[in-house]
Design a protein around this motif. Structure first.
Motif, PDB file in Angstrom:
ATOM      1  N   ASP A 204       8.584   4.844   4.856  1.00 61.38           N
ATOM      2  CA  ASP A 204       7.480   5.293   4.009  1.00 61.38           C
ATOM      3  C   ASP A 204       7.324   6.813   4.061  1.00 61.38           C
ATOM      4  O   ASP A 204       6.895   7.428   3.085  1.00 61.38           O
TER       5      ASP A 204
ATOM      6  N   LEU B 142      11.524  -0.935   1.520  1.00 63.83           N
ATOM      7  CA  LEU B 142      10.686   0.057   2.183  1.00 63.83           C
ATOM      8  C   LEU B 142      10.188  -0.469   3.523  1.00 63.83           C
ATOM      9  O   LEU B 142       9.445  -1.445   3.587  1.00 63.83           O
TER      10      LEU B 142
ATOM     11  N   ASP C 212       7.743   0.071   5.966  1.00 67.42           N
ATOM     12  CA  ASP C 212       6.451   0.753   5.867  1.00 67.42           C
ATOM     13  C   ASP C 212       5.671   0.560   7.165  1.00 67.42           C
ATOM     14  O   ASP C 212       4.936  -0.407   7.337  1.00 67.42           O
TER      15      ASP C 212
ATOM     16  N   ASP D  19      -0.335   1.006  -0.400  1.00 70.98           N
ATOM     17  CA  ASP D  19       0.319  -0.120  -1.066  1.00 70.98           C
ATOM     18  C   ASP D  19       1.369   0.436  -2.036  1.00 70.98           C
ATOM     19  O   ASP D  19       1.085   0.717  -3.198  1.00 70.98           O
ATOM     20  N   TYR D  20       2.582   0.615  -1.539  1.00 72.19           N
ATOM     21  CA  TYR D  20       3.648   1.183  -2.366  1.00 72.19           C
ATOM     22  C   TYR D  20       4.124   0.206  -3.433  1.00 72.19           C
ATOM     23  O   TYR D  20       4.640   0.621  -4.479  1.00 72.19           O
TER      24      TYR D  20
ATOM     25  N   ARG E 159       4.610  -6.692  -2.003  1.00 76.10           N
ATOM     26  CA  ARG E 159       4.224  -6.251  -0.665  1.00 76.10           C
ATOM     27  C   ARG E 159       4.237  -7.452   0.274  1.00 76.10           C
ATOM     28  O   ARG E 159       3.749  -8.538  -0.082  1.00 76.10           O
TER      29      ARG E 159
ATOM     30  N   ASP F 149       7.817  -3.761  -0.316  1.00 74.68           N
ATOM     31  CA  ASP F 149       7.070  -2.985   0.664  1.00 74.68           C
ATOM     32  C   ASP F 149       6.837  -3.871   1.889  1.00 74.68           C
ATOM     33  O   ASP F 149       5.981  -4.750   1.879  1.00 74.68           O
TER      34      ASP F 149
END
Length: 580
Positions: A437, A461, A463, A490-491, A504, A528
């Motif tokens: 991230d 990702l 994270d 919250d990507y 996610r 994510d």
């Protein structure tokens, strides 16, 4: 015949040299060149959001294709944005031509608006950096730059003012003879004979392989079999040498695992094959060392050598192997294979124990699932930091997969930009960016480039809301981590807002389904994974000082060092050891 402008000639020569894309951000000093690209059907302008991304993308494409690739930056700030990605390309030995568009030629030297001196600015990250100050210098300057980039495997930079680019070129360049590929380099007979003598005299030989073993897998295996040598690798050698390797003893260095370190230190002859391994603390100082490298400037700059051999690995081993006596004593090899398997067995539980109940998600577990679910010919681009650890320990090479990262330059934020160049070179092949991230958010604006060009890059990702590798570095030095955490973000929602697929994951039971969903999506996608910030790595050999410093701040932390499917290879190699 109508005259060409200097810009048109520039673009035409790039096309003849095999360049298919020019990555960059448009700007006034680039206008004649970008317009020439617009009117040339053989080259595509790839519009990125940041010139650093342009350089990373060009470098990745060059590494994957072996072909000259190109990027461009407008005057001043555009130059400065390019420079980090060009440093990475140069240190990765990627043939890249960079155009640094310049301020008006009459204003050079007057501290004009946005003025830099690109011919000097890029000197440290290129083999060649030169200014075109008159149309008559074309095409020779560009031809010379191309031959430096291709012939020396690195970056060449051409600086040119927009007003020069817009002028008529005084001559056409239809018949230029351009160098587009490097030759094989074979050592002389005297060097081969000297190396053969050292090999015949040695009782315990270890091979340590880097990226220079690309294309030489069969030759390395044949030589290892002949001299009964364990084979270790650096991170950049992993994709070329670990697969189908019954002599594998793992990787050395800060991200290392297995018995590579021991095999290097317990040998009486260590042969470095195509590696400029920079971590001298992991190299022995009481073992005879031979280095084989196609770059003569690499020879002996990390350690004292008993013999330096200038040549590419494939040609060297092709000439050497028939000249050495076949060894029959496998005791050193078998001892190292057993030690390697034992080392992996000792840490494998770190990623298998309670992983489906552990929240936040074990990153090791997520990486092992990615390895299982990704395509057999996937291209992985890997962020610097803890993603390097997960790639080194969990991604399984097979001779078809590729692994690209900022392994020599060590820049953050490289994975997604490199994925752009990788996917541009082949839209049908699966490209997966392993991003942290921290790195992803640094150049996150170019996620929009994925959606703009509908590039089916998959961003995985990790994270953990932290700079995990920096945490580790601080703790090893005895400092408490400081300034390394980020607020939860919250990507996946950001990805969806940008027009991509985003999911996610916080529950480890959902990791495999989410990974499959992401990899199967027809278009750009991001998964994510909310991972454990306390999942850290420890190298296979650390000093007492490092251990003491680490103990100051980490008495309650568990160091995880799983190794994924590599344990299966190690067990298989043990089964294949001949029994009396």
């Amino acid at each position: 015949m109508a005259k060409q402008s200097v810009a048109e000639q520039f673009v035409d020569i790039l096309s003849k040299a095999g360049v298919r894309r020019l990555y960059g951000v448009v700007g006034d000093s680039l206008n004649p060149v970008t317009d020439a690209v617009r009117r040339n059907a053989t080259i595509e302008w790839v519009q990125v959001r940041h010139e650093e991304v342009a350089a990373f993308a060009a470098g990745a494409e060059a590494q994957l294709t072996g072909r000259l690739c190109a990027c461009a930056g407008s005057c001043g700030p555009g130059h400065l944005h390019l420079i980090n990605g060009l440093f990475d390309a140069h240190r990765s030995m990627a043939p890249v031509l960079a155009l640094a568009a310049h301020i008006p030629s009459a204003e050079i030297g007057t501290v004009y608006f946005q003025e830099t001196h690109p011919d000097r600015l890029f000197a440290e990250c290129s083999h060649y950096s030169e200014l075109i100050s008159h149309p008559a210098q074309m095409p020779r300057i560009l031809q010379t730059a191309i031959q430096h980039a291709v012939g020396l495997s690195g970056v060449a930079v051409v600086s040119m003012s927009g007003d020069i680019a817009g002028q008529d070129a005084p001559q056409r360049a239809d018949e230029l003879a351009l160098v587009t590929r490097r030759p094989a380099v074979r050592p002389g007979e005297a060097e081969i004979a000297a190396l053969a003598r050292l090999v015949d005299e040695a009782e315990a030989i270890t091979l340590f392989c880097g990226s220079g073993t690309a294309g030489a897998h069969d030759e390395v295996m044949a030589f290892a079999e002949r001299v009964k040598a364990p084979v270790g690798h650096a991170l950049r050698g992993k994709e070329w040498i670990q697969y189908d390797n019954p002599f594998d003893v793992g990787m050395s260095g800060m991200l290392g695992y297995g018995a590579a370190y021991d095999a290097m230190h317990e040998a009486d002859l260590l042969i470095l094959l195509g590696t400029d391994f920079p971590y001298t603390a992991f190299l022995p100082d009481d073992v005879r060392i031979v280095q084989v490298d196609i770059r003569p400037e690499h020879l002996g700059r990390r350690c004292a050598l008993a013999l330096a051999v200038w040549g590419d690995v494939r040609e060297t081993l092709h000439a050497l192997t028939p000249q050495v006596r076949e060894k029959t004593d496998r005791r050193f090899l078998d001892r190292m294979l057993n030690k390697h398997a034992a080392a992996l067995e000792g840490v494998v539980a770190a990623y298998t124990r309670d992983v489906e109940r552990h929240r936040p998600i074990h990153p090791e577990y997520a990486a092992s699932i990615l390895d299982e679910e990704a395509a057999d010919d996937a291209i992985f681009t890997v962020d610097t930091g803890m993603c390097n650890v997960w790639a080194a320990r969990y991604l399984s090479p097979n001779g078809r997969r590729r692994i690209i990262g900022s392994f020599n330059h060590g820049s953050m934020a490289n994975a997604m930009p490199q994925a752009i160049g990788a996917q541009m070179s082949d839209r049908t092949r699966q490209v997966v960016a392993l991003s942290g991230d921290g790195g992803f958010s640094m150049l996150m604006g170019d996620f929009l480039t994925l959606t703009q060009y509908d590039l089916p890059v998959k961003v995985v990702l990790f994270d953990n809301s932290a700079l995990g590798m920096v945490d580790l570095e601080m703790m090893v030095a005895g400092f408490p981590p400081y300034g390394t955490t980020y607020p939860r973000t919250d990507y996946a929602a950001i990805a969806r807002a940008a027009g991509a697929h985003g999911v996610r994951v916080e529950d480890p039971k959902d990791v495999r389904d989410a990974m499959r969903e992401t990899l199967d999506h027809d278009g750009p996608a991001l998964v994510d994974l909310v991972t454990d910030p306390d999942a850290l790595s420890i190298p296979p050999h650390i000093t007492g000082q490092q251990l003491a410093g680490f103990a100051v701040t980490t008495s309650k932390l568990v160091l995880n060092g799983g190794v994924g499917r590599m344990i299966q290879l190690a067990r298989s190699n043990l089964r294949n050891i001949p029994r009396p």
